[in-house]
Design an enzyme around this catalytic site. Sequence first.
Site, mmCIF file in Angstrom:
data_model
loop_
_atom_site.group_PDB
_atom_site.id
_atom_site.type_symbol
_atom_site.label_atom_id
_atom_site.label_comp_id
_atom_site.label_asym_id
_atom_site.label_seq_id
_atom_site.Cartn_x
_atom_site.Cartn_y
_atom_site.Cartn_z
ATOM 1 C CD GLU A 91 4.882 11.634 2.352
ATOM 2 O OE1 GLU A 91 5.107 10.700 3.135
ATOM 3 O OE2 GLU A 91 5.720 12.523 2.107
ATOM 4 C CD GLU A 99 7.097 17.731 0.838
ATOM 5 O OE1 GLU A 99 8.025 16.900 0.987
ATOM 6 O OE2 GLU A 99 5.984 17.577 1.375
HETATM 7 O O1 G3I Z 1 15.795 18.631 15.828
HETATM 8 C C1 G3I Z 1 16.115 17.311 16.311
HETATM 9 C C2 G3I Z 1 17.470 17.299 16.999
HETATM 10 O O2 G3I Z 1 17.402 18.121 18.156
HETATM 11 C C3 G3I Z 1 17.845 15.860 17.377
HETATM 12 O O3 G3I Z 1 19.142 15.848 17.927
HETATM 13 C C4 G3I Z 1 17.802 14.991 16.112
HETATM 14 C C5 G3I Z 1 18.144 13.542 16.398
HETATM 15 O O4 G3I Z 1 17.047 12.936 17.038
HETATM 16 O O5 G3I Z 1 16.460 15.034 15.556
HETATM 17 C C6 G3I Z 1 16.138 16.360 15.133
HETATM 18 O O6 G3I Z 1 14.831 16.353 14.596
HETATM 19 C C7 G3I Z 1 14.769 15.711 13.323
HETATM 20 C C8 G3I Z 1 14.216 16.730 12.325
HETATM 21 O O7 G3I Z 1 13.967 16.114 11.045
HETATM 22 C C9 G3I Z 1 15.218 17.876 12.139
HETATM 23 O O8 G3I Z 1 14.655 18.804 11.249
HETATM 24 C C10 G3I Z 1 13.824 14.515 13.447
HETATM 25 O O9 G3I Z 1 14.428 13.524 14.267
HETATM 26 C C11 G3I Z 1 13.573 13.920 12.073
HETATM 27 O O10 G3I Z 1 12.575 12.907 12.166
HETATM 28 C C12 G3I Z 1 13.042 15.020 11.142
HETATM 29 O O11 G3I Z 1 12.925 14.433 9.857
HETATM 30 C C13 G3I Z 1 12.114 15.213 8.948
HETATM 31 C C14 G3I Z 1 11.057 14.266 8.369
HETATM 32 O O12 G3I Z 1 10.298 14.934 7.352
HETATM 33 C C15 G3I Z 1 10.081 13.805 9.454
HETATM 34 O O13 G3I Z 1 9.426 14.937 10.009
HETATM 35 C C16 G3I Z 1 13.003 15.754 7.839
HETATM 36 O O14 G3I Z 1 13.883 16.747 8.376
HETATM 37 C C17 G3I Z 1 12.150 16.381 6.756
HETATM 38 O O15 G3I Z 1 12.940 16.815 5.672
HETATM 39 C C18 G3I Z 1 11.124 15.363 6.250
HETATM 40 O O16 G3I Z 1 10.317 16.032 5.335
HETATM 41 C C19 G3I Z 1 9.414 15.165 4.587
HETATM 42 C C20 G3I Z 1 8.087 15.886 4.456
HETATM 43 O O17 G3I Z 1 7.565 16.216 5.726
HETATM 44 C C21 G3I Z 1 7.106 15.032 3.655
HETATM 45 N N1 G3I Z 1 7.659 14.675 2.345
HETATM 46 C C22 G3I Z 1 8.975 14.010 2.424
HETATM 47 C C23 G3I Z 1 9.968 14.902 3.173
HETATM 48 C C24 G3I Z 1 11.362 14.297 3.196
HETATM 49 O O18 G3I Z 1 11.349 13.081 3.884
#
Ligand code: G3I
Length: 353
Positions: free
Chosen positions: A152, A267
């Site tokens: 990105e 994705e």
């Molecule tokens: O696992 C913790 C949990 O223990 C906690 O209670 C909760 C609340 O804070 O957070 C959980 O972690 C979250 C995680 O996803 C769970 O899988 C993170 O906060 C959250 O930031 C994270 O978001 C992910 C995001 O990328 C940032 O890494 C999304 O799941 C994931 O689908 C998203 O994926 C992105 C790709 O990397 C890049 N392209 C877009 C795509 C969708 O946004």
Amino acid sequence: MPMTRRDFGILLRGAAALCAAGALSGPALGRPVRKTPYGAALALADLKADPRLGEAIAATCDAIVAVTEMKWSDLRPRPGEFAFDKADELAAFARVNNLAMRGHTLVWYAVMPDWTNQIANAAEAERVLTEHIETVMARYRGTVRSWDVVNEAIPDAVRGVGDRRPTIWSRHLGERYLPLAFKIAARTDPAAELVLNEYDVEFGDTRCRTKRAAFRNLVHQLLDAGAPLHAVGLQCHLRGGMPVDREGLAAFVAEMRGLGLKCLVTELDVIDQKLPGPAAALDQAVASQVDAVLSAATAGGPLDMLMTWGLSDRYSWIPYSYPRRDGLPNRPLPLDRDFRRKPFMDVIDQFTS
Ligand code: G3I
């Protein structure tokens, strides 16, 4: 019933035994034999919470990619420190289930740990970036054979083809961090496929056309700089109701292939927030949009890899980010919440077989 750490260890040991006995390999699992490998994003917490997810992945997929476990947020708690435990568990799951693994992502603007804001200058930025790429890639060499090196790099509010998303790296190194990341990656694992990954380049509105043009411009810049770029990753987070630019996307993919680059869908899912319910109609609309993007992306030949961002509707980011206003559950992925096939899965089979 969530899987305990002990159960998960039994799963891995049991699968390893089956693997050693030759009983656990791709086709033998009843996994379809595909011309284009198909895989799904997987979060360790989800895998541990629900045995059905691991079973469905092992029976349906050729590959996995970690949702967050290989990102800076999860790997880098403190300067100079690496927390590999979660990524190691997913890598182990991939190995014992004879699954390939994609690495996501070495360089991204998002979810960077706070300590990286203290990086003070170009020399420190280059040292930290180099240490990260070298350490992470070396650890998974042979297990992760394809990496989203840069993710990105084009901003959402893109004005022109030269626009690049500001990051901690560009702050200190300017745009040279982009070819630098690929050069570090190539010397660390010369066998790895090095990918530039992007989203919102699949549609025909002005913003997405401009974003695709900027993505194309960056590809040319990297190649002109001698960067070892091997593939482009089209994330394909499809926006339900927004038509795929079939002609424009097909032309883009053809140009990339003409440059000698592979093309991956990395994705795929459908943000179905604005698509009509109920489930049957929604599933058809989702499948139609998936068919449109895959038809465009494969107009000149099969994809080199097709990944969806999750496998079951039960484990997706979309309900959190794009909940449906009618209160119905989102249905963005190939399998429903109970791991039953949907028309989306039929389209994947069609374009990977
Ligand atoms: O696992 C913790 C949990 O223990 C906690 O209670 C909760 C609340 O804070 O957070 C959980 O972690 C979250 C995680 O996803 C769970 O899988 C993170 O906060 C959250 O930031 C994270 O978001 C992910 C995001 O990328 C940032 O890494 C999304 O799941 C994931 O689908 C998203 O994926 C992105 C790709 O990397 C890049 N392209 C877009 C795509 C969708 O946004």
